[in-house]
Design an enzyme around this catalytic site. Structure first.
Site, short mmCIF file in Angstrom:
data_model
loop_
_atom_site.label_atom_id
_atom_site.label_comp_id
_atom_site.label_asym_id
_atom_site.label_seq_id
_atom_site.Cartn_x
_atom_site.Cartn_y
_atom_site.Cartn_z
N VAL A 9 0.81 -1.29 -0.11
CA VAL A 9 0.11 0.01 -0.17
C VAL A 9 0.87 1.07 0.01
O VAL A 9 1.91 1.37 0.70
CB VAL A 9 -1.09 -0.06 1.25
N LYS A 22 -3.42 0.59 -3.41
CA LYS A 22 -3.08 -0.94 -3.09
C LYS A 22 -2.76 -1.53 -4.25
O LYS A 22 -3.52 -1.71 -5.28
CB LYS A 22 -4.32 -1.62 -2.25
N ASP A 119 -12.08 -11.48 6.97
CA ASP A 119 -10.83 -11.15 7.70
C ASP A 119 -10.97 -9.91 8.84
O ASP A 119 -10.18 -9.28 8.48
CB ASP A 119 -9.72 -11.05 6.68
#
Length: 278
Positions: A9, A22, A119
């Site tokens: 990033v 990103k 996540d």
């Protein structure tokens, strides 16, 4: 095995607007890049990091996000010092409510689809200039028309994974609920998802904390900074919802909208106690 993809990033500018760029590595799956792009292009929620643009040129896969200038929840919880003051209980509750609202939007707010983040953890909860908590890194997201997905590859991060997934290979929105339950415990305890005992052996925060809660020793798990600062009723509601998120059977866990309502109640109780007497 646990699926893990790498990305870098960078900070950049579009005209005068600061953005996060990103850039995915070449071994990153094109399908998963497209999945994140598809998800972010559909989501419009103040508690989810927004997509500014993207680039796909051969092996180059890039997503451009809004820039989050104040770091992650992990930074705020685990790097507490003079310059980075510890979060108050009310601030922690407000952050949890924001994240819960973001997850609820992913699960229910995109017409015709259920989006599983996959996540959920403090590293993926970021803050912008106004300190609104936003969910990021949705590169493991699964965008489908059904709420249950079967996969032989574990998604997410160790310490936050739904234990039911190990047994059934089923991945559901309730897997996100479990991961969020671990986040709630981190917020209360000020500890990371992995603990080390005196023999330097790994222990899961969720297992240790639930054992203390069931033994009636909640005070043992509370962040020392918060000791004496939490209204018992607010703590009771918070601990109850965290424990319910971590139930082993996914069908017994609450929905994210139920989690939002319980957290709002915990905040309301704390604010009532903190209000000055007239």
């Amino acid at each position: 095995m646990i699926r893990s993809y790498r990305s870098n990033v960078y900070v950049g500018y579009i005209e005068k607007t600061k953005v996060a760029i990103k850039r995915f590595s070449r071994d990153y799956s094109y399908d998963w890049f497209c999945s994140e792009l598809e998800v972010l292009s559909q989501v419009r929620c103040m508690n989810v990091v927004s997509l500014v643009g993207y680039c796909y040129d051969g092996h180059e896969m890039i997503l451009v996000h809004e820039y989050m200038s104040n770091g992650s929840l992990s930074d705020r919880l685990h790097s507490c010092n003079i310059d980075n003051q510890c979060l108050s209980w009310k601030q922690r509750l407000q952050i949890c409510i924001g994240v819960a609202q973001g997850l609820n939007h992913l699960h229910t707010g995109v017409e015709g689809k259920t989006i599983i983040h996959g996540d959920v953890k403090p590293h993926n909860i970021l803050f912008g200039k106004n300190w609104v908590a936003k969910i990021s890194d949705i590169n493991l997201s699964l965008s489908r028309y059904h709420e249950v997905i079967t996969t032989t590859v574990l998604e997410g991060s160790l310490g936050y994974l739904d234990p039911e997934h190990f047994l059934t290979s089923r991945f559901t929105i309730k897997s996100d609920v479990y991961s969020f339950g671990v986040v709630l415990l981190e917020v209360l305890c000020g500890r990371e998802a992995f603990l080390f005992d005196e023999q330097e052996k790994h222990r899961f925060l969720s297992k240790w904390a639930i054992e203390c809660i069931e033994a009636g020793s909640v005070e043992e798990i509370i962040d020392p900074y918060l000791m004496g600062k939490i209204l018992p009723l607010s703590l009771s509601v918070f601990v109850e919802i965290a424990s319910n998120c971590l139930l082993l059977r996914s069908t017994e866990r609450p929905s994210m909208i139920d989690v939002v309502r319980k957290l709002q109640l915990a905040l309301q109780l704390q604010e009532t106690a903190d209000a000055p007497l007239e």
